[in-house]
Design a protein around this motif. Structure first.
Motif, PDB file in Angstrom:
ATOM      1  N   SER A  32       0.617  -1.328   0.000  1.00  0.00           N
ATOM      2  CA  SER A  32      -0.027   0.153   0.027  1.00  0.00           C
ATOM      3  C   SER A  32       0.808   1.305   0.093  1.00  0.00           C
ATOM      4  O   SER A  32       0.378   2.337  -0.175  1.00  0.00           O
ATOM      5  N   LYS A  36      -0.166   5.126  -1.101  1.00  0.00           N
ATOM      6  CA  LYS A  36      -0.677   6.236  -0.105  1.00  0.00           C
ATOM      7  C   LYS A  36       0.451   7.253  -0.344  1.00  0.00           C
ATOM      8  O   LYS A  36      -0.173   8.454  -0.123  1.00  0.00           O
ATOM      9  N   ILE A  37       1.708   7.171  -1.046  1.00  0.00           N
ATOM     10  CA  ILE A  37       2.444   8.325  -1.430  1.00  0.00           C
ATOM     11  C   ILE A  37       1.825   8.972  -2.377  1.00  0.00           C
ATOM     12  O   ILE A  37       1.799  10.433  -2.061  1.00  0.00           O
ATOM     13  N   ALA A  39      -1.316   9.307  -3.112  1.00  0.00           N
ATOM     14  CA  ALA A  39      -2.578  10.119  -2.729  1.00  0.00           C
ATOM     15  C   ALA A  39      -2.226  11.193  -1.893  1.00  0.00           C
ATOM     16  O   ALA A  39      -2.697  12.233  -2.129  1.00  0.00           O
ATOM     17  N   LYS A  40      -1.082  11.223  -0.966  1.00  0.00           N
ATOM     18  CA  LYS A  40      -0.526  12.243  -0.191  1.00  0.00           C
ATOM     19  C   LYS A  40      -0.217  13.306  -1.100  1.00  0.00           C
ATOM     20  O   LYS A  40      -0.332  14.617  -0.794  1.00  0.00           O
ATOM     21  N   ARG A  41       0.530  13.085  -2.031  1.00  0.00           N
ATOM     22  CA  ARG A  41       1.176  14.004  -3.068  1.00  0.00           C
ATOM     23  C   ARG A  41       0.199  14.599  -3.992  1.00  0.00           C
ATOM     24  O   ARG A  41       0.408  15.557  -4.920  1.00  0.00           O
ATOM     25  N   GLY A  42      -1.035  14.294  -4.079  1.00  0.00           N
ATOM     26  CA  GLY A  42      -2.187  14.708  -5.060  1.00  0.00           C
ATOM     27  C   GLY A  42      -2.016  14.124  -6.426  1.00  0.00           C
ATOM     28  O   GLY A  42      -2.189  14.980  -7.356  1.00  0.00           O
ATOM     29  N   HIS A  43      -1.265  13.224  -6.521  1.00  0.00           N
ATOM     30  CA  HIS A  43      -0.918  12.283  -7.821  1.00  0.00           C
ATOM     31  C   HIS A  43      -2.556  12.092  -8.468  1.00  0.00           C
ATOM     32  O   HIS A  43      -3.486  11.820  -7.878  1.00  0.00           O
ATOM     33  N   ALA A  46      -3.465   8.478  -8.721  1.00  0.00           N
ATOM     34  CA  ALA A  46      -3.170   7.896  -7.192  1.00  0.00           C
ATOM     35  C   ALA A  46      -3.869   6.349  -7.255  1.00  0.00           C
ATOM     36  O   ALA A  46      -3.056   5.430  -6.744  1.00  0.00           O
ATOM     37  N   ASN A  50      -1.706   2.705  -6.887  1.00  0.00           N
ATOM     38  CA  ASN A  50      -2.172   1.645  -5.815  1.00  0.00           C
ATOM     39  C   ASN A  50      -2.292   0.302  -6.572  1.00  0.00           C
ATOM     40  O   ASN A  50      -1.661  -0.489  -6.027  1.00  0.00           O
ATOM     41  N   TYR A  72       5.998   8.963  -7.034  1.00  0.00           N
ATOM     42  CA  TYR A  72       7.081  10.294  -6.701  1.00  0.00           C
ATOM     43  C   TYR A  72       7.215  11.340  -8.066  1.00  0.00           C
ATOM     44  O   TYR A  72       7.729  12.231  -7.935  1.00  0.00           O
TER      45      TYR A  72
END
Length: 88
Positions: A32, A36-37, A39-43, A46, A50, A72
């Protein structure tokens, strides 16, 4: 033939259970992580990151680094995109 069960056998089963639980937690965490990365970065993709991360475990993790790199990648925010698709 008699089978005996002593304290060392119990200890071995407890250690085995803890190791299996740790393995499951590590697999879930790593599976996961790219999603999560992202989603946190607003990709914007996302959910796809996943899914790619979880599908990569079918290939024994060979594609997992690509999902992490994809998470990233920098993406322009909607406010940075102008008419015609150019980025400010």
């Amino acid at each position: 033939m008699s089978i005996t069960f002593d304290g060392f056998d119990l200890l071995a089963f407890i250690v085995l259970g803890v190791m299996l639980a740790t393995l499951v937690v590590a697999i879930v965490f790593l599976g996961s992580l790219p999603g999560k990365i992202a989603a946190k970065r607003g990709h914007p993709y996302a959910a796809a990151v996943n899914v790619a991360s979880w599908i990569s475990f079918l290939t024994l993790g060979a594609l997992w680094p690509l999902a992490l790199i994809w998470a990233y990648l920098p993406w322009p925010q909607p406010s940075e995109v102008v008419k015609g698709g150019a980025v400010r």
